[in-house]
Structure formats: structure tokens, C-alpha cells
Design an enzyme around this catalytic site. Structure first.
Site, PDB file in Angstrom:
ATOM      1  N   ASN A 229      14.951 -53.906  51.962  1.00  0.00           N
ATOM      2  CA  ASN A 229      15.607 -52.882  52.786  1.00  0.00           C
ATOM      3  C   ASN A 229      15.534 -53.280  54.262  1.00  0.00           C
ATOM      4  O   ASN A 229      14.980 -54.320  54.596  1.00  0.00           O
ATOM      5  CB  ASN A 229      14.955 -51.515  52.552  1.00  0.00           C
ATOM      6  CG  ASN A 229      13.475 -51.576  52.848  1.00  0.00           C
ATOM      7  OD1 ASN A 229      13.069 -51.897  53.954  1.00  0.00           O
ATOM      8  ND2 ASN A 229      12.657 -51.289  51.853  1.00  0.00           N
ATOM      9  N   ASP A 298      11.118 -48.445  45.907  1.00  0.00           N
ATOM     10  CA  ASP A 298      10.702 -47.515  44.852  1.00  0.00           C
ATOM     11  C   ASP A 298      10.842 -48.150  43.468  1.00  0.00           C
ATOM     12  O   ASP A 298      10.180 -47.754  42.528  1.00  0.00           O
ATOM     13  CB  ASP A 298      11.541 -46.235  44.919  1.00  0.00           C
ATOM     14  CG  ASP A 298      11.212 -45.409  46.159  1.00  0.00           C
ATOM     15  OD1 ASP A 298      10.017 -45.356  46.510  1.00  0.00           O
ATOM     16  OD2 ASP A 298      12.130 -44.841  46.780  1.00  0.00           O
ATOM     17  N   LYS A 308      16.326 -69.783  38.587  1.00  0.00           N
ATOM     18  CA  LYS A 308      17.439 -69.151  39.282  1.00  0.00           C
ATOM     19  C   LYS A 308      18.507 -68.675  38.286  1.00  0.00           C
ATOM     20  O   LYS A 308      18.908 -69.445  37.409  1.00  0.00           O
ATOM     21  CB  LYS A 308      18.037 -70.161  40.256  1.00  0.00           C
ATOM     22  CG  LYS A 308      19.070 -69.586  41.159  1.00  0.00           C
ATOM     23  CD  LYS A 308      19.626 -70.636  42.091  1.00  0.00           C
ATOM     24  CE  LYS A 308      20.934 -70.135  42.678  1.00  0.00           C
ATOM     25  NZ  LYS A 308      21.747 -71.193  43.204  1.00  0.00           N
ATOM     26  N   PHE A 344       5.229 -40.976  55.689  1.00  0.00           N
ATOM     27  CA  PHE A 344       6.501 -40.854  56.393  1.00  0.00           C
ATOM     28  C   PHE A 344       7.548 -40.371  55.391  1.00  0.00           C
ATOM     29  O   PHE A 344       7.460 -40.703  54.206  1.00  0.00           O
ATOM     30  CB  PHE A 344       6.941 -42.201  56.981  1.00  0.00           C
ATOM     31  CG  PHE A 344       6.259 -42.532  58.286  1.00  0.00           C
ATOM     32  CD1 PHE A 344       4.927 -42.902  58.320  1.00  0.00           C
ATOM     33  CD2 PHE A 344       6.964 -42.464  59.483  1.00  0.00           C
ATOM     34  CE1 PHE A 344       4.296 -43.199  59.519  1.00  0.00           C
ATOM     35  CE2 PHE A 344       6.347 -42.767  60.692  1.00  0.00           C
ATOM     36  CZ  PHE A 344       5.007 -43.131  60.708  1.00  0.00           C
ATOM     37  N   LYS A 358       7.271 -33.189  49.880  1.00  0.00           N
ATOM     38  CA  LYS A 358       6.655 -34.512  49.682  1.00  0.00           C
ATOM     39  C   LYS A 358       5.170 -34.470  50.042  1.00  0.00           C
ATOM     40  O   LYS A 358       4.334 -35.047  49.362  1.00  0.00           O
ATOM     41  CB  LYS A 358       7.387 -35.529  50.572  1.00  0.00           C
ATOM     42  CG  LYS A 358       7.506 -36.894  49.979  1.00  0.00           C
ATOM     43  CD  LYS A 358       8.514 -37.758  50.717  1.00  0.00           C
ATOM     44  CE  LYS A 358       9.900 -37.677  50.092  1.00  0.00           C
ATOM     45  NZ  LYS A 358      10.886 -38.534  50.744  1.00  0.00           N
ATOM     46  N   LYS A 362       2.497 -35.298  47.176  1.00  0.00           N
ATOM     47  CA  LYS A 362       1.640 -36.491  47.292  1.00  0.00           C
ATOM     48  C   LYS A 362       0.255 -36.150  47.837  1.00  0.00           C
ATOM     49  O   LYS A 362      -0.552 -37.054  48.070  1.00  0.00           O
ATOM     50  CB  LYS A 362       2.311 -37.537  48.179  1.00  0.00           C
ATOM     51  CG  LYS A 362       3.642 -38.059  47.635  1.00  0.00           C
ATOM     52  CD  LYS A 362       4.016 -39.393  48.250  1.00  0.00           C
ATOM     53  CE  LYS A 362       5.443 -39.787  47.873  1.00  0.00           C
ATOM     54  NZ  LYS A 362       5.746 -41.180  48.206  1.00  0.00           N
TER      55      LYS A 362
HETATM   56  N1  CTP Z   1       5.564 -44.936  49.715  1.00  0.00           N
HETATM   57  C1  CTP Z   1       4.566 -45.703  49.160  1.00  0.00           C
HETATM   58  N2  CTP Z   1       4.776 -46.397  48.005  1.00  0.00           N
HETATM   59  C2  CTP Z   1       5.952 -46.326  47.360  1.00  0.00           C
HETATM   60  C3  CTP Z   1       6.977 -45.550  47.919  1.00  0.00           C
HETATM   61  C4  CTP Z   1       6.753 -44.876  49.083  1.00  0.00           C
HETATM   62  O1  CTP Z   1       3.489 -45.767  49.735  1.00  0.00           O
HETATM   63  N3  CTP Z   1       6.136 -47.013  46.243  1.00  0.00           N
HETATM   64  C5  CTP Z   1       5.302 -44.176  50.943  1.00  0.00           C
HETATM   65  C6  CTP Z   1       6.027 -44.645  52.170  1.00  0.00           C
HETATM   66  O2  CTP Z   1       5.271 -45.587  52.901  1.00  0.00           O
HETATM   67  C7  CTP Z   1       6.224 -43.354  52.954  1.00  0.00           C
HETATM   68  C8  CTP Z   1       6.400 -42.322  51.857  1.00  0.00           C
HETATM   69  O3  CTP Z   1       5.759 -42.860  50.710  1.00  0.00           O
HETATM   70  O4  CTP Z   1       5.068 -43.004  53.679  1.00  0.00           O
HETATM   71  C9  CTP Z   1       7.837 -42.084  51.523  1.00  0.00           C
HETATM   72  O5  CTP Z   1       7.906 -41.307  50.382  1.00  0.00           O
HETATM   73  P1  CTP Z   1       9.022 -41.523  49.269  1.00  0.00           P
HETATM   74  O6  CTP Z   1       8.802 -40.477  48.238  1.00  0.00           O
HETATM   75  O7  CTP Z   1       9.093 -42.899  48.825  1.00  0.00           O
HETATM   76  O8  CTP Z   1      10.282 -41.250  50.097  1.00  0.00           O
HETATM   77  P2  CTP Z   1      11.673 -41.743  49.697  1.00  0.00           P
HETATM   78  O9  CTP Z   1      11.694 -43.192  49.362  1.00  0.00           O
HETATM   79  O10 CTP Z   1      12.548 -41.308  50.814  1.00  0.00           O
HETATM   80  O11 CTP Z   1      11.816 -40.949  48.344  1.00  0.00           O
HETATM   81  P3  CTP Z   1      12.894 -39.908  47.877  1.00  0.00           P
HETATM   82  O12 CTP Z   1      14.042 -40.739  47.495  1.00  0.00           O
HETATM   83  O13 CTP Z   1      12.195 -39.251  46.731  1.00  0.00           O
HETATM   84  O14 CTP Z   1      13.125 -38.983  49.034  1.00  0.00           O
END
Ligand code: CTP
Length: 420
Positions: A229, A298, A308, A344, A358, A362
């Protein structure tokens, strides 16, 4: 290169390695930036460059041995070490790192290290096997624990014709890192006596051990491709820099980032979400605050191709994805009593409501909610605007620099700590 605003005094220690000649360039860069530099050399360094070179450039006696007949000062290692704002070692050899790590003071430079109260920064350079040797790795860990800053060597062709990590970092970057430490220290010191800035005048986070994740992750599809990303790591590094300036001990688990980490923080590299997760768990016991600033993928490909993936005649390719571990949720789940957990949330709508959900899901103490639908802030930008949400409060902050926001987040952490 950042300009220092006063005459910093730098003690430049030169060790015996082929990169010793590069210390001359570092010396010149520091002098150009207004620093007053005094040089100390190990006996072996004088095999590579003569002390006369440094004497001519600094106009000062170059110290090699307290007991040298020409040495004008009988307790030179004490006087030298007490009159510097930074001790910078370029190049630092494996031997010198070993001596520093073990408190051996058998020559001028190692005695100076022990006697110095100033911050110490080392720029190692050595053969790749020496760099990777478990003894050197142990010494580096010890020195980092002791607060020594490292300008890590880089990969390249080494003097011994092997290729690997061990080459002295670029001299410009060494000088820049040194100047950063000097500005940071003097800022903190000057804030102690003056009182203009509410943030940096004290070491109000000196008792905190802050562990952060920063940047994006890369999830391999095959040996040459990955899913990732746009995270720049700017927000996370701003928090790391602010925390270090306020006296915290900071460990950053860094994923892929476009910006360099600030000086004075320990950096652990991680590529994938799984590696980031393992690095966080490894460092969690000593942390008092965890801040999940990374944009962790995620999902990752369920099966990583060993070779490859080649184009076929098929018009489409399907990659099955599986969930990565949620680092933040895992940390909160395993939290020890004093640990504060900060996350975040990047949202496009109903920002505060989704972020609060969230926080609860969490089990966090604080969540920094960003509205990523706004074009002027977010990924890659220097500014950010956020709402800081705790279990009982929500504070909407206006647009500000990421560095300013970093201090606001840390203020909130400190407020939560005081409530415990
Ligand atoms: N985070 C993490 N490990 C993951 C995913 C996210 O530690 N595998 C942490 C990020 O560093 C951030 C927070 O979780 O602090 C973000 O939460 P998340 O639920 O992942 O947010 P989004 O990706 O925006 O999820 P959603 O699509 O459910 O809104």
C-alpha cells in the site's frame, strides 16, 4: 543538510580500517556546518592516515595515546570527553565496538568513551563476516541498549572484494545524522532552561519505552511480486521522533517506508505482516506503550509461488488471500498491566463512530482517527488532521503538521498514564 545554530563541539574518533580516510570528509562537513571538531585516533588508525592530516585540518593536537610524549594534557581522556557535545566514531571497527560494549578502556578512544557524558554515535565499517558474526551482533545489541546511536553500514563491494553489508554509510548522511542528534540534544537542553515550548522543554516521556509499527507491509505473491500500500511512514516516524525528543526510549518496527527513520531510535526491519507481528511480540515485554501506526496488509496470498508466476493464455489470474494476524489486537490481548495501546483508524465516512467501534473491538486505550477522504491530508502528505478518541473522550484536532500531531498524541498518552 540541517544547519546547527551554535558551535557544537564534536569529538571525532577514528579507528583502524580502510574507511578511515572517509573520516576526513566527515570532519570537513561538520566543520562547514559550524562544528568545532577535535580528533582522537586509535593506534591502528594511524597506520591508515597520519595524525598530522587531522592536526592540519583542525589546528588541534590529535590524541592517540594519553602517554605519548607530545601529549600536552596529562588527563586528556577526561578533558576531551567532558568538552564535547557528541562523540562520533568514524569508522567504528568490530574491535572498538567490542571494547565499548564491554567497558574495556585500554587506549585513549575507549577511555574517552567510558568517560563521556555526551551522546555517542558510531558509524561501523568492516568485512561482512565480521559484521554478521554473533559476537559483533551481541556487542551491537549491548551498545544500543546502552543508548549508543548507530549509522548502520550499507551493502556494497567491500575493500576485501566481497559484496555484502559492511560498507561505511555515505559521509553526507553520517554528518547529517550527527547534526540531527546535536540539534535534538541542544533543543532539549535549551528547553530545560528556557520555557517557550510546552512540548520539548522537559523529558516528560523519559520513563516510557515506546514500541511503534511504521510504514506499509509487503505480502509476497511470488519471488518478484507483492501486494502493498501507499503508506509513507511519515506519521509513524513523526511520533517516533517526538517521543525520542521527549526522552522516551523508542523502538520502531519498520515496514516499507519512503522516508528515513529519525536519529536516536532503534529500528527493527520487517517486510511482511507476519514478520512485523513477530518483531513486535519479540520487543513487547519491555514496552510501556505500543503504537500501531503501520498500514498493515489485512490479507496476504494464501500460497506464495516458489518461482516467478509466468503469463499463460488465460485472461485472468485468481489469487486466494487469507487474513494476516492483527498485530494491534494481539498486542492488546496480551497486554501487561502498564501497557498503553494506541491504534490508528483510516476512515472515509462516519469517522468518529467507526473509530470508536474499532477502539472497543480491539480493546485499545486510544485511537487516532483520520478522515482519508480528504485530499489535503493522509498518505504521503506532511500534514494531518485527526480525532483522538479514548474510552471517555473525543478531541477533534484541526489540520496541523504530522510532527505537531505526534506531540498531541503523546500528550494524550501521558494524560492516560497519569490517570492509571
Ligand atoms: N493493524 C494491525 N495489524 C493488522 C491490521 C491493522 O496492527 N493486521 C493496526 C494498524 O496499525 C492500525 C489499526 O490496526 O493501528 C487499523 O485497524 P484496521 O482494523 O486494520 O483498520 P482498517 O484496515 O481501516 O480496517 P477496516 O477495513 O475494518 O476499517
Amino acid at each position: 543538510m540541517s544547519e546547527p545554530n551554535k558551535n557544537y563541539r564534536v569529538g571525532l574518533g577514528v579507528c583502524g580500517g580502510i574507511a578511515a580516510y572517509k573520516a576526513i570528509e566527515v570532519l570537513r562537513l561538520l566543520q562547514k556546518a559550524g562544528c568545532d571538531v577535535r580528533v582522537a585516533m586509535t593506534r591502528h588508525a594511524t597506520e591508515f592516515i597520519r595524525p598530522l592530516t587531522f592536526r592540519a585540518l583542525t589546528g588541534a593536537y590529535v590524541l592517540v595515546d594519553d602517554y605519548d610524549e607530545g601529549n600536552p594534557d596529562p588527563i586528556a581522556h577526561i578533558n576531551f570527553s567532558q568538552n564535547i557535545d557528541l562523540l562520533l566514531i568514524v569508522p567504528a571497527t568490530a574491535n572498538t565496538l567490542a571494547k565499548f560494549a564491554n567497558g574495556i578502556a585500554d587506549d585513549f578512544l575507549s577511555s574517552t568513551y567510558l568517560a563521556a557524558n555526551a551522546p555517542v554515535m558510531v558509524a561501523p565499517a568492516m568485512n561482512v563476516s565480521m559484521w554478521n558474526h554473533p559476537a559483533t551482533r551481541r556487542n551491537i545489541e549491548t551498545l544500543k541498549d546502552d543508548g549508543v546511536r548507530f549509522v548502520e553500514p550499507v551493502a556494497g563491494e567491500l575493500a576485501c572484494k566481497t559484496v555484502g553489508t559492511g560498507k561505511l554509510e555515505d559521509v553526507e548522511n553520517i554528518a547529517e545524522q550527527a547534526l540531527k542528534v546535536l540539534s535534538l540534544e541542544s533543543l532539549v537542553l535549551s528547553q530545560k532552561s528556557k520555557t517557550q515550548d510546552s512540548r520539548l522543554r522537559t523529558h516528560d516521556l523519559k520513563d516510557e519505552n515506546i514500541l511503534l509499527t511504521v510504514g506499509g507491509t509487503r505480502e509476497a505473491i511470488d519471488p518478484v511480486r507483492f501486494i502493498s500500500n501507499h503508506s509513507s511512514g511519515k506519521m509513524g516516524f513523526a511520533v517516533a521522533e517526538a517521543a525520542a525528543a521527549r526522552g522516551a526510549r523508542v523502538t520502531v518496527v519498520r515496514g516499507s517506508t519512503a522516508v528515513e527513520p529519525p536519529a536516536g531510535v532503534e529500528v527493527v526491519e520487517a517486510v511482511s505482516a507476519q514478520q512485523m507481528f513477530e518483531a513486535v511480540i519479540d520487543n513487547l515485554v519491555r514496552a510501556s506503550v505500543f503504537i500501531g501506526a503501520a498500514a498493515v496488509a489485512d490479507y496476504r496470498p494464501k500460497n506464495v509461488a516458489e518461482t516467478k508466476i509466468k503469463k499463460t493464455n488465460l485472461d485472468s489470474l485468481t489469487i486466494e488471500l487469507e487474513k494476516t494476524p492483527d498485530i494491534l489486537a494481539n498486542v492488546a490481548e496480551r497486554r501487561h498491566e502498564n501497557l498503553l495501546v494506541v491504534g490508528f483508524a483510516a476512515e472515509t465516512n462516519d469517522v468518529a463512530a467507526y473509530a470508536r467501534a474499532k477502539l472497543e473491538r480491539k480493546n485499545l486505550d486510544l485511537i487516532v482517527a483520520n478522515d482519508v477522504s480528504r485530499k489535503d491530508i493522509g498518505f504521503g502528505a506532511d500534514d494531518n488532521a485527526a480525532t483522538l478518541i479514548t474510552r471517555t473522550t473525543a478531541v477533534e484536532l484541526p489540520r496541523m503538521s504530522k510532527r505537531e500531531l505526534a506531540d498531541k498524541i503523546l500528550d494524550e498518552v501521558l494524560r492516560l498514564r497519569r490517570q492509571q
